[in-house]
Design a protein around this motif. Structure first.
Motif, PDB file in Angstrom:
ATOM      1  N   SER A  15       0.828  -1.024   0.300  1.00 50.77           N
ATOM      2  CA  SER A  15       0.072   0.072   0.128  1.00 50.77           C
ATOM      3  C   SER A  15       0.807   1.329   0.162  1.00 50.77           C
ATOM      4  N   TRP A  50     -16.694   1.761   6.593  1.00 48.46           N
ATOM      5  CA  TRP A  50     -16.824   1.179   5.543  1.00 48.46           C
ATOM      6  C   TRP A  50     -18.175   0.264   5.954  1.00 48.46           C
ATOM      7  N   HIS A  76     -10.833  -4.982  -0.495  1.00 47.27           N
ATOM      8  CA  HIS A  76      -9.842  -5.339   0.627  1.00 47.27           C
ATOM      9  C   HIS A  76      -9.850  -6.781   0.797  1.00 47.27           C
ATOM     10  N   VAL A 107     -13.922   0.425  -2.558  1.00 49.94           N
ATOM     11  CA  VAL A 107     -12.316  -0.227  -2.374  1.00 49.94           C
ATOM     12  C   VAL A 107     -12.513  -1.868  -2.331  1.00 49.94           C
ATOM     13  N   GLU A 126     -10.192   1.078   8.817  1.00 50.88           N
ATOM     14  CA  GLU A 126      -9.822   0.170   8.120  1.00 50.88           C
ATOM     15  C   GLU A 126     -11.001  -0.821   7.751  1.00 50.88           C
ATOM     16  N   TRP A 160     -10.291   8.422   1.939  1.00 52.68           N
ATOM     17  CA  TRP A 160     -11.183   8.192   1.096  1.00 52.68           C
ATOM     18  C   TRP A 160     -12.440   8.890   1.145  1.00 52.68           C
ATOM     19  N   TRP A 204      -7.601  -0.516  -1.746  1.00 53.58           N
ATOM     20  CA  TRP A 204      -7.560   0.014  -0.397  1.00 53.58           C
ATOM     21  C   TRP A 204      -6.234   0.236  -0.254  1.00 53.58           C
TER      22      TRP A 204
END
Length: 446
Positions: free
Chosen positions: A9, A319, A348, A346, A363, A340, A334
């Motif tokens: 990332s 999320w 994940h 996204v 997260e 965001w 992500w």
């Protein structure tokens, strides 16, 4: 976090996204992916926070004094429920309203001194005197602290010894039952008993105020970092989560302690031949616990602290997992370094997620982040819960008061109800001020 995901990332850049979009164009989805990927870096904005006015609140030592007086009164009321007499009857042999000879004075003094622990320790930690020049006043305050602690410990040991002599070991085990609750909440540590930052709520202030810097050396201060750096926001959430959990543990433990020692222990040490209204004394124990719980909530969760949690929740976001198969839906990989915007999709390792909130730095799939956002993204949610519970308690007590016919029931319910009126006043005042503040702030932004 799976191994390698943090590294990947961090090395993803805008060029990586562009190359990914170029590859997607060859497969026929370039327009959709570019529409979802390219604008993300420019869509994140800082949330606007309302300015909370200074609302008067009790100091720690004033609140501990209030809690001690409340505990003393509810203990006296429980003794009234147990040992009341009918002295007004013509053939009654009682000359007073209570059978005082049945009350163990050593047990009553032991409970009073035991429940003064927090008040004495708060006085020791917060009253300093003129510490700058260490003059006569400072030495006198230190001497008073030593005398106070010595006398309290001496009385506690003496009365405890007398209680052990008068009762069997089984009865005395009732005095040690809260240790199990303490270990369950705090674990095998004694820091929550004496450490100031764990016993009383930490200060909440703005980071830019000079008062924050001056208090850093002696008090732990909570403040909010209004930034667009995801790592800093998640670290702040972790700090606030730990602080909130410590406050809730102190609320639960101290409310239980007040109800247990001041109302339940006199019931346990009552004579076996004593006749009393079981429902009423049991109700008094429960109402004492709930009243102490709400008093502690109003002190440990003040308006500026709830506003601080709300500000952090605005930066955290949430999320929402997208269920079902979405093979042709454009999404981003992500990244923990990306802020965001609302509505972003996204991918994940836990699945496909959609962003909810002004900004999202949480997260995906992290249950702690989800609970934090649920509790505090609405600034009045926790305060409304406390206020509704207080209204229910006050309404029930007022209804019981109207139905009471015995003198001890009227006295018992009136005094406890009067204490809850003060809690209701503070919560209503905070609710009105905060609702007005947030409403004016929303109108100003619109």
């Amino acid at each position: 976090m799976p191994p390698g995901r943090r590294l990947l990332s961090r090395i993803q850049t805008s060029s990586t996204y562009q190359s990914g979009a170029h590859k997607a164009a060859n497969s026929g989805h370039a327009d959709d992916r570019d529409a979802n990927i390219v604008p993300l870096a420019t869509m994140a904005v800082l949330p606007k926070h309302a300015h909370i006015p200074d609302i008067p609140r009790d100091t720690n030592i004033a609140f501990e004094m209030l809690m001690y007086v409340f505990g003393f009164f509810v203990m006296c009321l429980q003794y009234i429920n147990l040992y009341k007499t009918v002295w007004w009857l013509q053939h009654s042999h009682a000359n007073y309203g209570l059978n005082f000879y049945l009350i163990d004075p050593y047990l009553a003094i032991f409970l009073c001194v035991l429940m003064s622990r927090r008040l004495i320790w708060c006085f020791v930690q917060e009253i300093y005197g003129s510490k700058a020049n260490k003059g006569i006043l400072y030495m006198l305050v230190q001497f008073c602290k030593i005398v106070m602690v010595t006398v309290a410990v001496g009385i506690l040991l003496f009365t405890g010894y007398q209680v052990l002599r008068s009762y069997s070991l089984l009865y005395c085990l009732f005095l040690c039952c809260p240790i199990v609750t303490y270990i369950f909440l705090f674990g095998p540590t004694i820091k929550p008993l004496y450490l100031k930052s764990l016993n009383w709520p930490s200060l909440v202030t703005e980071k830019s105020t000079p008062r924050h810097r001056s208090n850093l050396d002696k008090d732990y201060v909570l403040y909010h970092n209004c930034v667009l750096t995801p790592d800093i926001i998640r670290e702040e959430v972790e700090v606030l989560k730990i602080d909130f959990n410590n406050r809730v543990k102190q609320i639960l433990f101290n409310s239980m302690l007040t109800a247990y020692y001041m109302t339940f222990v006199p019931l346990c040490f009552a004579q076996n031949t004593l006749f009393y209204d079981t429902w009423w004394v049991g109700q008094h124990v429960f109402l004492t616990w709930l009243s102490a719980f709400l008093m502690l909530c109003a002190h440990f969760l003040p308006p500026n602290y709830l506003d601080l949690m709300h500000r952090c929740a605005q930066h955290l976001g949430r999320w929402q997992k997208v269920e079902g198969r979405h093979a042709h839906v454009p999404y981003n990989a992500w990244s923990e370094l990306q802020v965001w915007p609302q509505g972003a999709l996204v991918k994940h390792v836990r699945g496909l997620f959609k962003a909810e909130g002004v900004n999202v730095t949480a997260e995906p799939g992290n249950s702690m982040h989800g609970r934090f956002y649920f509790l505090f993204h609405r600034p009045l949610r926790v305060l409304n819960w406390m206020l509704v519970l207080t209204w229910i308690l006050v309404g029930y007590q007022f209804f019981c008061l109207l139905q009471c016919s015995e003198w001890n029931h009227i006295v018992c319910m009136s005094i406890v109800l009067f204490c809850n009126y003060y809690t209701l006043f503070k919560l209503l005042r905070d609710r009105i001020i905060l609702s007005k503040t947030y409403k004016d702030d929303d109108n100003g932004q619109n």
